[in-house]
Scaffold this motif. Structure first.
Motif, PDB file in Angstrom:
ATOM      1  N   VAL A   1       0.851  -1.197   0.000  1.00  0.00           N
ATOM      2  CA  VAL A   1       0.000   0.000   0.000  1.00  0.00           C
ATOM      3  C   VAL A   1       0.888   1.249   0.000  1.00  0.00           C
ATOM      4  O   VAL A   1       0.634   2.193  -0.759  1.00  0.00           O
ATOM      5  CB  VAL A   1      -0.975  -0.004   1.200  1.00  0.00           C
ATOM      6  N   CYS A   2       1.934   1.254   0.809  1.00  0.00           N
ATOM      7  CA  CYS A   2       2.862   2.394   0.818  1.00  0.00           C
ATOM      8  C   CYS A   2       3.430   2.638  -0.577  1.00  0.00           C
ATOM      9  O   CYS A   2       3.459   3.780  -1.045  1.00  0.00           O
ATOM     10  CB  CYS A   2       4.007   2.157   1.803  1.00  0.00           C
ATOM     11  N   LYS A   3       3.873   1.560  -1.232  1.00  0.00           N
ATOM     12  CA  LYS A   3       4.436   1.681  -2.585  1.00  0.00           C
ATOM     13  C   LYS A   3       3.412   2.222  -3.566  1.00  0.00           C
ATOM     14  O   LYS A   3       3.716   3.101  -4.369  1.00  0.00           O
ATOM     15  CB  LYS A   3       4.920   0.315  -3.081  1.00  0.00           C
ATOM     16  N   LEU A   4       2.205   1.665  -3.525  1.00  0.00           N
ATOM     17  CA  LEU A   4       1.139   2.120  -4.421  1.00  0.00           C
ATOM     18  C   LEU A   4       0.899   3.618  -4.258  1.00  0.00           C
ATOM     19  O   LEU A   4       0.835   4.352  -5.246  1.00  0.00           O
ATOM     20  CB  LEU A   4      -0.158   1.345  -4.154  1.00  0.00           C
ATOM     21  N   LEU A   5       0.762   4.067  -3.022  1.00  0.00           N
ATOM     22  CA  LEU A   5       0.471   5.486  -2.784  1.00  0.00           C
ATOM     23  C   LEU A   5       1.634   6.371  -3.224  1.00  0.00           C
ATOM     24  O   LEU A   5       1.424   7.394  -3.876  1.00  0.00           O
ATOM     25  CB  LEU A   5       0.145   5.719  -1.311  1.00  0.00           C
ATOM     26  N   GLN A   6       2.851   5.966  -2.882  1.00  0.00           N
ATOM     27  CA  GLN A   6       4.004   6.790  -3.239  1.00  0.00           C
ATOM     28  C   GLN A   6       4.194   6.865  -4.751  1.00  0.00           C
ATOM     29  O   GLN A   6       4.527   7.905  -5.288  1.00  0.00           O
ATOM     30  CB  GLN A   6       5.266   6.255  -2.558  1.00  0.00           C
ATOM     31  N   GLU A   7       3.952   5.755  -5.435  1.00  0.00           N
ATOM     32  CA  GLU A   7       4.138   5.738  -6.889  1.00  0.00           C
ATOM     33  C   GLU A   7       2.978   6.396  -7.645  1.00  0.00           C
ATOM     34  O   GLU A   7       3.155   6.869  -8.763  1.00  0.00           O
ATOM     35  CB  GLU A   7       4.303   4.288  -7.370  1.00  0.00           C
ATOM     36  N   SER A   8       1.795   6.426  -7.035  1.00  0.00           N
ATOM     37  CA  SER A   8       0.594   6.889  -7.735  1.00  0.00           C
ATOM     38  C   SER A   8       0.245   8.348  -7.484  1.00  0.00           C
ATOM     39  O   SER A   8      -0.423   8.967  -8.308  1.00  0.00           O
ATOM     40  CB  SER A   8      -0.610   6.031  -7.336  1.00  0.00           C
ATOM     41  N   VAL A   9       0.650   8.883  -6.342  1.00  0.00           N
ATOM     42  CA  VAL A   9       0.314  10.273  -6.001  1.00  0.00           C
ATOM     43  C   VAL A   9       1.606  11.089  -6.042  1.00  0.00           C
ATOM     44  O   VAL A   9       2.526  10.859  -5.260  1.00  0.00           O
ATOM     45  CB  VAL A   9      -0.369  10.366  -4.616  1.00  0.00           C
ATOM     46  N   GLU A  10       1.649  12.008  -6.971  1.00  0.00           N
ATOM     47  CA  GLU A  10       2.862  12.762  -7.281  1.00  0.00           C
ATOM     48  C   GLU A  10       3.500  13.410  -6.047  1.00  0.00           C
ATOM     49  O   GLU A  10       4.721  13.465  -5.932  1.00  0.00           O
ATOM     50  CB  GLU A  10       2.520  13.836  -8.315  1.00  0.00           C
ATOM     51  N   TYR A  11       2.690  13.889  -5.118  1.00  0.00           N
ATOM     52  CA  TYR A  11       3.210  14.629  -3.967  1.00  0.00           C
ATOM     53  C   TYR A  11       3.297  13.784  -2.693  1.00  0.00           C
ATOM     54  O   TYR A  11       3.558  14.307  -1.618  1.00  0.00           O
ATOM     55  CB  TYR A  11       2.389  15.908  -3.728  1.00  0.00           C
ATOM     56  N   TYR A  12       3.134  12.459  -2.796  1.00  0.00           N
ATOM     57  CA  TYR A  12       3.350  11.554  -1.665  1.00  0.00           C
ATOM     58  C   TYR A  12       4.790  11.029  -1.788  1.00  0.00           C
ATOM     59  O   TYR A  12       5.046  10.032  -2.439  1.00  0.00           O
ATOM     60  CB  TYR A  12       2.373  10.378  -1.678  1.00  0.00           C
ATOM     61  N   ASP A  13       5.733  11.727  -1.170  1.00  0.00           N
ATOM     62  CA  ASP A  13       7.147  11.385  -1.339  1.00  0.00           C
ATOM     63  C   ASP A  13       7.652  10.346  -0.338  1.00  0.00           C
ATOM     64  O   ASP A  13       8.599   9.619  -0.625  1.00  0.00           O
ATOM     65  CB  ASP A  13       8.001  12.657  -1.259  1.00  0.00           C
ATOM     66  N   TRP A  14       7.057  10.300   0.843  1.00  0.00           N
ATOM     67  CA  TRP A  14       7.418   9.308   1.868  1.00  0.00           C
ATOM     68  C   TRP A  14       6.103   8.840   2.479  1.00  0.00           C
ATOM     69  O   TRP A  14       5.284   9.662   2.906  1.00  0.00           O
ATOM     70  CB  TRP A  14       8.302   9.960   2.932  1.00  0.00           C
TER      71      TRP A  14
END
Length: 151
Positions: free
Chosen positions: A28-41
């Motif tokens: 889930v962390c990977k999905l969010l970080q890769e999918s939302v441009e401004y989710y860097d960590w």
């Protein structure tokens, strides 16, 4: 990417009972970080047993030294005490901010409840100033509700 379109993907990743819970959380962390441009960590902290502290369970993004955070310290520690969402448009303006990286400009922390108890949180840092909206809050509340189902 539109946050709403990520909901079924989040649910699908978490529903995979052939994988360990920590692995599903990391997916889930990977999905969010890769999918939302401004989710860097993106990471999940959980209450560390009976201690008044949070322990980092899994994350994606730049390495952090903050694997243990005492309740009340930093944004995450404050959410552990307040039980409320905390959106920080500018981390430099926060007195009680724990710097993880000089690149971080903003942060959002959403508490994770199981049976009415705050047992953890999702923490997202952004290198973009003030990107988080109410849509992010509602989406991350959904993520945490889905996570609570597998804990």
């Amino acid at each position: 990417m539109e946050l709403e379109s990520l909901k079924p993907k989040v649910s699908g990743l978490l529903a995979d009972t052939n994988r360990e819970v920590t692995d599903r959380l990391n997916d889930v962390c990977k999905l969010l970080q890769e999918s939302v441009e401004y989710y860097d960590w993106v990471g999940f902290y959980f209450k560390n047993g009976d201690k008044e502290e949070l322990k980092l369970r899994t994350y994606v993004g730049a390495p952090t030294d903050h694997e243990i955070i005492p309740f009340g310290k930093g944004i995450c520690g404050q959410v552990a005490v307040s039980n409320e969402n905390f959106v920080v448009p500018d981390v430099q303006a926060q007195d009680n901010y724990i710097a993880c990286s000089i690149n971080v400009k903003s942060e959002i922390v959403i508490p994770l409840f199981k049976n009415g108890e705050n047992i953890g949180q999702i923490d997202i840092d952004s290198d973009t100033p003030d990107p988080f909206t109410e849509k992010d809050e509602r989406f991350l509340e959904f993520v945490n509700q889905e996570v609570a189902k597998i804990l």
